[in-house]
Design a protein around this motif. Structure first.
Motif, short mmCIF file in Angstrom:
data_model
loop_
_atom_site.label_atom_id
_atom_site.label_comp_id
_atom_site.label_asym_id
_atom_site.label_seq_id
_atom_site.Cartn_x
_atom_site.Cartn_y
_atom_site.Cartn_z
N GLU A 1 0.81 -1.23 0.00
CA GLU A 1 0.00 0.00 0.00
C GLU A 1 0.84 1.27 0.00
OE1 GLU A 1 -2.68 -0.70 3.28
OE2 GLU A 1 -4.21 -1.49 1.92
N GLN B 1 -3.13 7.33 -3.41
CA GLN B 1 -4.14 7.53 -2.36
C GLN B 1 -5.50 7.05 -2.88
OE1 GLN B 1 -3.64 8.62 0.78
NE2 GLN B 1 -5.78 8.23 1.18
N GLN B 2 -6.13 6.16 -2.12
CA GLN B 2 -7.42 5.61 -2.52
C GLN B 2 -8.56 6.57 -2.14
OE1 GLN B 2 -7.76 2.27 -4.10
NE2 GLN B 2 -5.70 3.02 -4.48
N MET B 3 -9.61 6.56 -2.96
CA MET B 3 -10.78 7.38 -2.68
C MET B 3 -11.55 6.77 -1.51
SD MET B 3 -12.00 7.99 -6.63
CE MET B 3 -13.44 8.96 -6.26
N ASP B 4 -12.08 7.61 -0.62
CA ASP B 4 -12.88 7.09 0.47
C ASP B 4 -14.32 6.88 -0.01
OD1 ASP B 4 -14.16 9.56 0.50
OD2 ASP B 4 -13.13 10.26 2.29
N GLU B 5 -15.17 6.39 0.88
CA GLU B 5 -16.53 6.04 0.51
C GLU B 5 -17.31 7.25 -0.03
OE1 GLU B 5 -20.56 4.02 2.43
OE2 GLU B 5 -18.68 3.94 3.55
N GLU C 1 -16.17 10.08 -1.40
CA GLU C 1 -15.65 10.48 -2.71
C GLU C 1 -16.08 9.51 -3.80
OE1 GLU C 1 -11.39 12.58 -1.67
OE2 GLU C 1 -11.51 10.40 -1.56
N THR C 2 -16.06 8.23 -3.47
CA THR C 2 -16.45 7.21 -4.44
C THR C 2 -17.92 7.36 -4.82
OG1 THR C 2 -14.82 5.68 -3.53
CG2 THR C 2 -16.53 4.73 -4.91
N GLN D 1 -7.31 5.02 -8.27
CA GLN D 1 -7.61 5.49 -6.92
C GLN D 1 -8.81 4.78 -6.31
OE1 GLN D 1 -8.13 8.11 -9.41
NE2 GLN D 1 -5.99 8.66 -9.54
N ASP E 1 -10.99 1.08 -5.32
CA ASP E 1 -11.12 -0.36 -5.13
C ASP E 1 -12.39 -0.76 -5.88
OD1 ASP E 1 -11.61 -2.93 -4.33
OD2 ASP E 1 -11.34 -2.55 -2.19
N ARG F 1 -15.25 -2.82 -4.08
CA ARG F 1 -16.15 -2.07 -3.20
C ARG F 1 -17.04 -1.14 -4.03
NH1 ARG F 1 -12.49 0.92 0.69
NH2 ARG F 1 -14.46 1.75 1.45
N TRP G 1 -21.43 -0.34 -4.45
CA TRP G 1 -22.04 0.98 -4.34
C TRP G 1 -22.74 1.38 -5.64
CZ3 TRP G 1 -16.89 2.70 -1.88
CH2 TRP G 1 -16.89 2.37 -0.51
#
Length: 150
Positions: A90, A95-99, A101-102, A135, A137, A140, A144
């Motif tokens: 990792e 940087q991954q987008m959070d919930e 932002e996604t 950015q 996953d 997940r 959504w």
């Protein structure tokens, strides 16, 4: 380039005597090399960093699944080893987008495409991968998107 950063970090970890980190970095380098060999017949990728990030994302996903299986099976020592590898992997991922932002990105893609039902799931997922693939996953995000289109 990300590939050079991984090589530099491997040398640094070797000099520091950090064996678990060296092992994880060598594992990353081996997977990247495997992908290079795989792509030889198809031609070189346009963006080397994107290819390396793709490899890292797959490795991270595998580690998360393994951690879950080891914890369910009561093998905490193996789960801890996988967690250590996941931390190293990792470090090199964007940087991954959070919930929040996604979900906002999903709504933006839906409105741009005019998607309004489950029949548009493939189009929305394809566009999400094209716009935010590095950015995000996608596993997940899929849930959504499905929730949003239902």
């Amino acid at each position: 380039m990300l590939r050079d950063t991984i090589k530099t970090e491997t040398v640094t970890a070797m000099k520091a005597g950090d064996k678990p980190r060296v092992a994880a970095l060598r594992l990353i380098a081996a997977k990247v090399k495997d992908r290079d060999i795989e792509l030889r017949t198809k031609g070189a990728p346009d963006d080397d960093d994107a290819m390396v990030v793709d490899v890292l994302q797959k490795m991270a996903k595998q580690r998360r699944e393994s951690i879950q299986m080891y914890e369910d099976g009561g093998r905490t020592e193996l789960a801890e080893q996988e967690k250590g590898e996941l931390v190293v992997i990792e470090e090199f991922l964007p940087q991954q987008m959070d919930e929040a932002e996604t979900k906002a990105a999903i709504e933006q893609v839906k409105s741009d495409l005019g998607a309004d039902g489950m029949k548009d799931m493939g189009r929305v997922m394809g566009e999400m991968k094209a716009r935010h693939g590095q950015q995000l996953d996608m596993g997940r995000a899929s849930g959504w998107v499905k929730e949003s289109l239902a």
